[in-house]
Design a protein around this motif. Structure first.
Motif, short mmCIF file in Angstrom:
data_model
loop_
_atom_site.label_atom_id
_atom_site.label_comp_id
_atom_site.label_asym_id
_atom_site.label_seq_id
_atom_site.Cartn_x
_atom_site.Cartn_y
_atom_site.Cartn_z
N PHE A 89 35.54 44.39 34.53
CA PHE A 89 35.07 43.44 35.78
C PHE A 89 34.80 42.10 35.25
CE2 PHE A 89 33.98 47.45 37.94
CZ PHE A 89 34.68 47.43 39.21
N PRO A 90 34.08 42.02 33.87
CA PRO A 90 34.29 40.63 33.45
C PRO A 90 35.70 39.99 33.07
CG PRO A 90 32.58 41.96 32.48
CD PRO A 90 33.23 42.68 33.00
N ALA A 91 36.43 40.90 32.64
CA ALA A 91 37.94 40.42 32.19
C ALA A 91 38.45 40.13 33.56
CB ALA A 91 38.57 41.47 31.49
N LEU A 92 38.27 40.71 34.61
CA LEU A 92 39.06 40.65 35.80
C LEU A 92 38.47 39.22 36.39
CD1 LEU A 92 40.98 41.55 38.06
CD2 LEU A 92 39.06 42.73 39.18
N LEU A 93 37.17 38.97 36.42
CA LEU A 93 36.42 37.67 36.84
C LEU A 93 37.04 36.55 36.02
CD1 LEU A 93 32.68 38.75 37.50
CD2 LEU A 93 34.63 38.27 39.00
N LEU A 94 37.42 36.77 34.75
CA LEU A 94 37.77 35.58 34.04
C LEU A 94 39.50 35.37 34.52
CD1 LEU A 94 37.00 36.58 30.31
CD2 LEU A 94 36.39 34.51 31.64
N ILE A 95 40.13 36.23 34.90
CA ILE A 95 41.52 36.12 35.37
C ILE A 95 41.46 35.35 36.73
CG2 ILE A 95 43.55 37.26 36.23
CD1 ILE A 95 43.56 37.38 33.26
N ILE A 96 40.43 35.64 37.65
CA ILE A 96 40.29 35.08 38.84
C ILE A 96 39.68 33.73 38.66
CG2 ILE A 96 39.08 35.30 40.93
CD1 ILE A 96 39.13 38.30 40.94
N ALA A 97 38.76 33.65 37.74
CA ALA A 97 38.41 32.11 37.59
C ALA A 97 39.38 31.21 36.97
CB ALA A 97 37.39 32.34 36.63
N GLY A 98 40.31 31.93 35.97
CA GLY A 98 41.42 30.96 35.64
C GLY A 98 42.56 30.59 36.73
N SER A 99 42.79 31.57 37.48
CA SER A 99 43.62 31.35 38.75
C SER A 99 42.97 30.20 39.59
CB SER A 99 43.80 32.47 39.30
OG SER A 99 44.71 33.49 38.52
N ALA A 100 41.77 30.20 39.70
CA ALA A 100 41.16 29.16 40.79
C ALA A 100 41.21 27.90 40.14
CB ALA A 100 39.57 29.75 41.25
N LEU A 101 40.81 27.72 38.85
CA LEU A 101 41.13 26.64 38.26
C LEU A 101 42.17 25.95 38.15
CD1 LEU A 101 39.40 24.50 36.43
CD2 LEU A 101 40.13 25.98 34.22
#
Length: 152
Positions: free
Chosen positions: A29-41
């Motif tokens: 889940f932290p890795a998935l949140l990093l991916i989602i945050a990168g996409s939003a950025l």
């Protein structure tokens, strides 16, 4: 062409491998949140970079200058935002490299140099264009006027 196709097919596999490794190290889940945050950025950067590039290009055109540097800088920002938008850690690292000022300027200068070399090569093979360093050729003088055809 085959090498490009091979790399294009290999890229998602590498992204999945890196995601698995990061997920194993920090958790799924932290890795998935990093991916989602990168996409939003990435989406935010693409939006802001496009607007900023359009405004700076318009200001350059109003001053009577060609906005080449601003367009190249905007292209690098957009490329970085697009790479952040693609899910994966490898593309995020490449996107961040395009966003950092020192690497962005270095990549932009490399691209500009290659474009200038390509333009010189194309000009060298053009039939009526002078070679680099050669003075421009004069075109024949054209006299404008009207004529009337009279047949006897």
């Amino acid at each position: 062409m085959r090498a490009f196709l091979f790399l294009l097919l290999l890229f998602p596999v590498l992204e999945l491998f890196v995601f698995f490794q990061v997920g194993t190290a920090i958790g799924f889940f932290p890795a998935l949140l990093l991916i989602i945050a990168g996409s939003a950025l990435g989406a935010l950067i693409m939006r802001l970079a496009g607007l900023a590039t359009a405004l700076s290009a318009r200001q350059s055109l109003q001053r009577g200058e060609m906005p080449g540097a601003q367009m190249l800088n905007g292209m690098m920002l957009t490329l970085g935002g697009g790479l952040l938008l693609v899910p994966g850690f490898i593309s995020d690292v490449l996107g961040l490299l395009c966003l950092l000022p020192f690497t962005r300027h270095r990549l932009a200068s490399m691209l500009q140099r290659r474009a200038e070399e390509q333009a010189q090569r194309q000009r060298a093979f053009a039939g009526d264009a002078p070679a680099p360093g050669e003075p421009p050729r004069h075109r024949p003088e054209v006299i404008e006027g009207e004529y009337e055809r009279r047949d006897n």
